[in-house]
Design an enzyme around this catalytic site. Structure first.
Site, PDB file in Angstrom:
ATOM      1  N   LYS A   1      -0.728  33.325  43.596  1.00  0.00           N
ATOM      2  CA  LYS A   1      -0.360  33.326  42.348  1.00  0.00           C
ATOM      3  C   LYS A   1       1.320  33.143  41.725  1.00  0.00           C
ATOM      4  CE  LYS A   1      -2.472  36.421  39.873  1.00  0.00           C
ATOM      5  NZ  LYS A   1      -2.961  37.516  41.232  1.00  0.00           N
TER       6      LYS A   1
ATOM      7  N   THR B   1       3.192  32.303  43.915  1.00  0.00           N
ATOM      8  CA  THR B   1       4.427  31.173  44.401  1.00  0.00           C
ATOM      9  C   THR B   1       3.752  29.954  43.622  1.00  0.00           C
ATOM     10  OG1 THR B   1       4.148  32.444  46.717  1.00  0.00           O
ATOM     11  CG2 THR B   1       4.256  29.868  46.379  1.00  0.00           C
TER      12      THR B   1
ATOM     13  N   LYS C   1       2.528  45.694  51.039  1.00  0.00           N
ATOM     14  CA  LYS C   1       2.242  44.226  50.310  1.00  0.00           C
ATOM     15  C   LYS C   1       3.390  43.673  50.139  1.00  0.00           C
ATOM     16  CE  LYS C   1      -0.078  41.408  46.453  1.00  0.00           C
ATOM     17  NZ  LYS C   1      -0.186  41.928  45.314  1.00  0.00           N
TER      18      LYS C   1
ATOM     19  N   ALA D   1      -2.181  46.075  36.837  1.00  0.00           N
ATOM     20  CA  ALA D   1      -3.636  45.265  36.405  1.00  0.00           C
ATOM     21  C   ALA D   1      -4.987  45.784  36.695  1.00  0.00           C
ATOM     22  CB  ALA D   1      -3.752  44.114  37.080  1.00  0.00           C
TER      23      ALA D   1
ATOM     24  N   PHE E   1      -3.980  39.545  39.052  1.00  0.00           N
ATOM     25  CA  PHE E   1      -5.507  39.750  40.274  1.00  0.00           C
ATOM     26  C   PHE E   1      -6.439  38.413  39.365  1.00  0.00           C
ATOM     27  CE2 PHE E   1      -4.980  44.436  40.018  1.00  0.00           C
ATOM     28  CZ  PHE E   1      -4.751  44.644  41.302  1.00  0.00           C
TER      29      PHE E   1
ATOM     30  N   PHE F   1      -1.504  25.987  52.708  1.00  0.00           N
ATOM     31  CA  PHE F   1      -0.769  26.722  53.966  1.00  0.00           C
ATOM     32  C   PHE F   1      -0.638  25.535  54.976  1.00  0.00           C
ATOM     33  CE2 PHE F   1      -2.609  30.661  51.813  1.00  0.00           C
ATOM     34  CZ  PHE F   1      -1.491  30.702  51.358  1.00  0.00           C
TER      35      PHE F   1
ATOM     36  N   TRP G   1       4.975  25.431  49.015  1.00  0.00           N
ATOM     37  CA  TRP G   1       5.003  26.573  49.731  1.00  0.00           C
ATOM     38  C   TRP G   1       6.195  26.113  50.727  1.00  0.00           C
ATOM     39  CZ3 TRP G   1       4.936  27.631  54.477  1.00  0.00           C
ATOM     40  CH2 TRP G   1       5.375  28.691  55.383  1.00  0.00           C
TER      41      TRP G   1
END
Length: 587
Positions: free
Chosen positions: A79, A81, A113, A295, A323, A411, A439
């Site tokens: 999100k 990104t 993470k 969150a 989230f 991706f 990305w």
């Protein structure tokens, strides 16, 4: 220019982009800000929120764009990104654009993470400052929160050591008679320290504190952080910081920060936190970073303040919700927008082939372990089955009156056939859909995505809340469970139902927001159940009361406010070049 995201680490891209990053003085000129509206702090600057809002109060708001996602894998689906990529794509189209993202916690940054700065060519810079405390907001929150605990524990010690006459004569304080078994607050720190979840404090003699059980939570789970995300100004911050329930007395009445006479000093620590920090994407699109609430138990958004500033400064303002749409968007929709009075123009539903394959029955995804081959090789059957989760989330967003834009966050391992299948399913569900390679290619890879968002912003929507404020707590929870999560209903534990009835009968709580507490890894309360579960009931075991933030938090399942550090944490790979002072290894 776009960097080689396939072969360069994120920190290397950040380092290269930082060479031409605008200075605070250059940002002042670019954004048309007055000199006293910028508060320089090294390479960065805070924006003086009160001065900017006052000067621009009559300027029309720009377009308000929210970014959410389908139910993610434990790795997240990008999100941040996608938010950065959208800013970059809109920037390439020549429009005035900026955004607001949350500040990352030191816990995830130093854990499995990693930091939440986006990735590839769509990340926030400077990455080191962003990941390592930024301009001090979390530190100020820790000081304010822990000061409340110091005030409470010292008060308990003095009330034990003095009789009523001595207490009044020596301190002028009345006896609060705090029940040591009903202390709501704990201490906080900004790391994942599972060994501090349950502790005993006050060991020693009568001058060493009050002996009792206590606890630590992670800093971003503090009610002080939750408050920062929803306040409108400094006066609002001060009022809320004086109304936090710290504990209950022995007769069951709440004891607040105001009772402890500590709320004003907490405000002094947090006075500068109301000003967002200005950063930018790797392509130099301005983006504010402000607030970073947990969150699960809070609103999980960047602040209302940052959105108000962004809507005045930019023609298109992008904000991200934590989230997936069942949590982040639901809280944006029914809490943040209700508190702020702002109306969104569109919601972006971030979608990845990886997550769709997981929901379609793919192998388990584990942070820190290489993805199984099913996620890097074409598998149309898994993608098609997994689209059920995306279609459900499209339906959730449409209930608000918004027709979403589905962004396929592509991706380089995703195939044309897989993406075409997702586009067909999204459009069949009534949503716009765009494929984006931000990305890999930055703004040039997000042009189709940017165009879809511009089109959606020009389309009128009939934004409406899911429930009215007059609706009682249990009715709200039942509606959210059925309409958002897809549950058949709600099962209340006896203690939780008794608490809910008490809260419903007290008019003091009538305007408190309903802030659901649930795992982000499933539409249900069980993180192991993927896709779109059918034939299930949402269990509510407790209702947390955040009286300063004005939240009632029904808890579905067990949510720890102090995460644990994994066996292969990020801090093992972070290093400093002792010649240049540069940090490496941040994700």
């Amino acid at each position: 220019m776009a960097y080689d995201a396939v072969n360069m680490a994120d920190w290397q891209i950040s380092e290269a982009a930082e060479k031409n990053m605008p200075t605070p003085e250059e940002w002042q000129e670019k954004l048309g800000l007055q000199k006293d509206e910028m508060l320089p702090m090294g390479r960065l600057a805070k924006l003086d929120f009160l001065k900017i809002i006052d000067r621009l109060k009559d300027r029309p708001d720009g377009k308000y764009i929210e970014v959410t996602a389908i139910t993610p894998t434990p790795l997240g689906e990008g999100k941040s990104t996608t938010s950065c990529g959208l800013m970059e794509g809109l920037g390439k189209r020549g429009v005035s654009v900026g955004g607001a993202l949350r500040q990352p916690s030191g816990g995830p940054t130093m854990n499995v993470k990693g930091t939440a700065a986006g990735g590839g060519n769509s990340l926030l810079i400077p990455m080191t400052e962003f990941s390592l405390g930024l301009t001090g907001d979390i530190n100020d929150i820790m000081n304010a929160h822990n000061l409340a605990m110091v005030a409470m524990t010292a008060r308990m010690q003095h009330e034990r050591n003095y009789n009523d006459e001595q207490l009044k004569r020596l301190t002028g304080m009345r006896r609060l008679d705090i029940d040591p078994t009903r202390v709501e607050m704990g201490w906080i720190m900004d790391f994942c320290a599972q060994s501090l979840r349950n502790i005993v404090i006050g060991l020693g003699g009568r001058q060493d504190g009050y002996t009792m059980q206590s606890k630590f939570g992670i800093a971003v789970g503090s009610e002080c952080m939750a408050i920062l995300a929803v306040i409108r100004d400094l006066a609002d911050l001060k009022a809320r910081l004086n109304n936090i329930t710290v504990a209950f007395d022995k007769s069951g009445k709440p004891v607040t920060t105001g009772d402890l006479e500590v709320g004003n000093a907490m405000t002094a620590f947090m006075r500068n936190t109301i000003n967002p920090t200005l950063m930018c994407t790797a392509e130099y699109n301005p983006c504010m970073v402000h607030a970073g609430p947990f969150a699960n138990i809070a609103v999980g958004q960047s602040s209302i303040i940052a959105d108000r500033v962004g809507l005045k400064l930019f023609d298109y303002h992008v904000t991200e919700s934590g989230f997936a749409a069942d949590i982040g968007f639901e809280k944006f929709w029914n809490v943040k927008c209700r508190f702020s009075g702002l109306k969104p123009h569109v919601s972006v539903l971030t979608t990845t082939i990886r997550a769709l394959k997981m929901h379609g029955g793919g192998p388990k995804v584990v942070p820190g372990i290489a993805l199984p081959e099913a996620y890097t090789k074409e598998n149309l059957a898994l993608v098609e089955k997994g689209c059920e989760n995306m279609i459900h989330m499209i339906g959730v967003i449409r209930k608000s009156g918004i027709n979403p834009v589905v962004c396929i966050n592509r991706f380089y391992t995703d195939t044309d056939a897989e993406c075409a299948l997702v586009r067909k399913a999204a459009e069949a569900a009534g949503a716009r859909c765009a494929e984006s390679k931000h990305w890999e290619k930055g703004g040039e890879g997000a042009l189709e995505f940017a165009d879809a968002v511009i089109d959606a912003c020009n389309e009128e929507n009939e934004f409406k809340f899911l429930y009215p404020t007059e609706m009682k707590l249990r009715e709200r929870v039942n509606m959210i469970a059925k309409e958002v999560y897809g549950a058949d209903g709600v099962a209340w534990a006896p203690e939780a139902e008794a608490k809910a009835k008490m809260l419903e009968s007290d008019p003091k709580y009538a305007d408190f927001a309903t802030m659901m507490v649930k795992t982000h890894l499933s539409l249900s309360h069980d993180p192991t159940i993927k896709g779109v579960p059918k034939g299930w009931t949402l269990p509510i075991r407790d209702v947390l009361i955040y009286s300063g933030a004005k939240f009632l938090c029904p808890c579905a399942g067990t949510i720890s406010l102090m995460p644990g550090t994994g066996s292969n944490p990020a801090f093992r790979r972070i290093d400093v070049d002792t010649t240049t002072g540069k940090v490496s290894g941040l994700f």
